[in-house]
Design an enzyme around this catalytic site. Structure first.
Site, PDB file in Angstrom:
ATOM      1  N   HIS A 108       6.701   4.103   0.771  1.00 18.29           N
ATOM      2  CA  HIS A 108       5.457   4.060   1.759  1.00 18.29           C
ATOM      3  C   HIS A 108       5.104   2.456   1.586  1.00 18.29           C
ATOM      4  O   HIS A 108       5.099   1.847   2.995  1.00 18.29           O
ATOM      5  CB  HIS A 108       4.415   4.967   1.201  1.00 18.29           C
ATOM      6  CG  HIS A 108       3.122   5.040   1.604  1.00 18.29           C
ATOM      7  ND1 HIS A 108       2.618   5.626   2.604  1.00 18.29           N
ATOM      8  CD2 HIS A 108       2.282   4.000   1.596  1.00 18.29           C
ATOM      9  CE1 HIS A 108       1.666   5.510   2.837  1.00 18.29           C
ATOM     10  NE2 HIS A 108       1.181   4.400   2.446  1.00 18.29           N
ATOM     11  N   GLU A 109       5.166   1.716   0.552  1.00 14.44           N
ATOM     12  CA  GLU A 109       4.507   0.371   0.444  1.00 14.44           C
ATOM     13  C   GLU A 109       5.336  -0.451   1.180  1.00 14.44           C
ATOM     14  O   GLU A 109       4.857  -1.468   1.890  1.00 14.44           O
ATOM     15  CB  GLU A 109       4.217   0.000  -0.701  1.00 14.44           C
ATOM     16  CG  GLU A 109       3.164   0.882  -1.610  1.00 14.44           C
ATOM     17  CD  GLU A 109       1.815   1.032  -1.015  1.00 14.44           C
ATOM     18  OE1 GLU A 109       1.492   0.141  -0.152  1.00 14.44           O
ATOM     19  OE2 GLU A 109       1.318   2.063  -1.101  1.00 14.44           O
ATOM     20  N   HIS A 128       4.558  -0.530   4.793  1.00  8.53           N
ATOM     21  CA  HIS A 128       3.406  -1.695   4.925  1.00  8.53           C
ATOM     22  C   HIS A 128       4.247  -3.029   4.954  1.00  8.53           C
ATOM     23  O   HIS A 128       3.910  -4.002   5.654  1.00  8.53           O
ATOM     24  CB  HIS A 128       2.581  -1.398   3.926  1.00  8.53           C
ATOM     25  CG  HIS A 128       1.682  -0.267   3.914  1.00  8.53           C
ATOM     26  ND1 HIS A 128       0.681  -0.245   5.319  1.00  8.53           N
ATOM     27  CD2 HIS A 128       1.290   0.729   3.294  1.00  8.53           C
ATOM     28  CE1 HIS A 128       0.017   1.222   5.248  1.00  8.53           C
ATOM     29  NE2 HIS A 128       0.283   1.543   4.021  1.00  8.53           N
ATOM     30  N   GLU A 148      -0.893   2.011   8.514  1.00  9.58           N
ATOM     31  CA  GLU A 148      -0.465   3.342   8.085  1.00  9.58           C
ATOM     32  C   GLU A 148       0.757   4.214   8.919  1.00  9.58           C
ATOM     33  O   GLU A 148       1.596   4.943   8.365  1.00  9.58           O
ATOM     34  CB  GLU A 148      -1.712   4.351   8.007  1.00  9.58           C
ATOM     35  CG  GLU A 148      -1.677   5.405   6.922  1.00  9.58           C
ATOM     36  CD  GLU A 148      -1.575   4.673   5.496  1.00  9.58           C
ATOM     37  OE1 GLU A 148      -1.970   3.564   5.225  1.00  9.58           O
ATOM     38  OE2 GLU A 148      -0.953   5.563   4.580  1.00  9.58           O
TER      39      GLU A 148
HETATM   40 ZN    ZN Z   1      -0.520   3.249   3.099  1.00 11.36          ZN
END
Ligand code: ZN
Length: 500
Positions: free
Chosen positions: A265-266, A269, A295
């Protein structure tokens, strides 16, 4: 740089670069606070950060920036070219910063810090009454800020716009209300039909192996570790910018999939940060458009990519090699079910990708009511529990599991929550467009090749920075307005076939 021959745009860029250096230094101090800072060194750090925040605010709202902006506005650059886009966006940010009196900014910063500690204490002791006066003051300051920015009649819209430029409560409401009924029905169906998951199979995964595997996966995704890092923190996050991207994750021997998906997830980003135009880092063209799009990047990699079969066709053999002992009795189906399991959970951050959106709807309803004046802070816990039962289908056991669970309101981050569900919608929408544009995408994944996806995201999302607002960027990338339909289609395709 010789100053005599400086044109107005170079002057503006030079001013913005100073502001950028202060901002990134401040960011680094904040990263360090969450990753490395010894417990008893927090006071010094808070003074350092507050001084730098003041210097940053002064540098950005200085007469020099204003003069450079005035000079640019006196030139008629063709609209749409880089210079006019940068001038327009910096003017918007500058005017907003100027509208907040210094006294207001320092009062708000100081209050936020005290409110954060009060929230942490209240959460630990399950004592909402202790936190309530702080939250009342935070809400008052948030409404005052909206009024200072000219949003006195629709104060909540300002806070949504800060996170996702161009969006407002009415637009969010219409997207959420189209999502709510079909999603609720789908979640009910999934919970009734899916096989039982076996969390007890995922115990005792050595952290050092988990870390090595996370580095391997995130590097394969395309993260450039020569200008970024992956460290550990209690709450995973991604900070910094494309020149120095700081990601964190957490490792738990008994919850290895959570650790892995946090890292993925990170990295979503981080890839967005690294894909923004680096020579524009100090201007809005080098910044992310907003939190919903940010996001969407993390969710797309975490959910559409890393929870999919093609991803695991490539990585499962390696994963089984790293965790040979632990996975001895785990079948392929057990594994896939653990990766994709839907269940009703009172805690937002522990929720699966389907029910997560219901958590966001709950918070959106409450924020709207708080800003409309229909709900008082004192009545918030009761209203949380009532709505939680009606939207999510359970009532929290206590306030720590309910209204006190999230950090956001303690720091005044109203209007942030909708970005998470919007990000889920945008991720699914981008996904269907990508697989249409690149039919071989999933066979690429199965071979461990993620570059075609990253290139598509670079071209359609990352390289634009803040040139377009959230809605326009999505429309340009997918040809369609933001809609909940792709998310519903994706959730049905991902979750229904194996279990019905
Ligand atoms: Zn996030």
């Amino acid at each position: 740089m010789p100053s005599a021959a400086k044109d107005p745009y170079s002057s503006l860029r030079e001013e913005l670069y100073r502001v950028y250096l202060l901002k990134t230094t401040l960011g680094l101090l904040d990263w360090d606070q969450q990753v490395n800072l010894p417990r008893n060194s927090a006071d010094l750090r808070s003074e350092q950060s507050s001084l730098l925040a003041a210097l940053h605010h002064d540098a950005f709202t200085s007469r020099r920036v204003e003069k450079a902006l005035d000079a640019m506005e006196s030139i008629n650059s063709p609209s749409g070219n880089d210079q006019s886009v940068v001038t327009r966006l910096v003017r918007r940010d500058f005017d907003r910063a100027k509208r907040l009196p210094r006294k207001f900014v320092s009062e708000k910063t100081e209050h936020q810090s005290r409110s954060y500690h009060a929230w942490a204490m209240a959460r630990e002791n399950d004592d909402f009454a202790y936190f309530a006066p702080y939250l009342e003051k935070t809400l008052e300051l948030a409404k005052e800020e909206s009024a200072l920015q000219g949003f006195d009649r629709n104060p909540y819209d300002y806070h949504i716009d800060i996170h996702d430029p161009g969006l407002n409560a009415e637009k969010v409401e219409s997207l959420f209300s189209a999502l709510k009924a079909p999603l609720t029905e789908l979640v009910g169906l999934l919970i009734d039909s899916q096989a039982e998951s076996k969390p007890e199979l995922f115990r005792g995964f050595p952290v050092s192996h988990q870390e090595r595997f996370a580095l391997l996966v995130t590097e394969k995704m395309g993260f450039d570790y020569s200008r970024g890092r992956l460290d550990r923190s209690v709450h995973p996050f991604c900070a910094g910018d494309g020149s120095d991207t700081r990601m964190t994750t957490r490792f738990d021997p008994d919850n290895p999939l959570d650790s892995l998906f946090s890292a993925v997830h990170e990295t979503g980003h981080g890839l967005y940060s690294q894909g923004l135009p680096r020579d524009e880092a100090a201007t809005p063209l080098g910044e992310a458009v907003g939190m919903a799009v940010h996001e969407s990047q993390s969710r797309l990699w975490e959910n559409q990519v890393a929870r999919g079969r093609a991803f695991w066709r490539h990585f499962a053999p390696v994963y089984y090699k790293y965790f040979h002992e632990q996975l001895r009795s785990v079948s392929d189906d057990d594994f896939y079910l653990a990766v994709n399991h839907v269940s009703i959970n009172p805690i937002r951050v522990d929720s699966d990708e389907a029910t997560y959106n219901l958590h966001i709807m709950l918070r959106f309803e409450l924020e709207k009511a708080l800003f409309d004046g229909q709900l008082s802070v004192r009545d918030l816990p009761g209203e949380w529990n009532r709505l939680c039962l009606s939207i999510i289908g359970l009532e929290p056991k206590n306030d720590t599991e309910g209204v006190l669970q999230d950090i956001h309101w303690s720091g005044g981050a109203f209007g942030y929550f909708p970005s998470y569900a919007l990000g889920n919608m945008i991720a699914a929408q981008l996904w269907y467009r990508v697989i249409e544009d690149i039919p071989a995408l999933e066979s690429n994944f199965a071979e461990g090749d993620f570059a075609p996806l990253l290139d598509w995201l670079r071209k359609n999302i990352h390289r634009h920075g803040r040139r377009y607002d959230t809605e326009e960027l999505v429309k340009r990338a997918t040809g369609k307005a933001i809609s909940p339909e792709p998310l519903l289609r994706y959730l049905r395709e991902r979750y229904l076939p194996p279990y019905t």
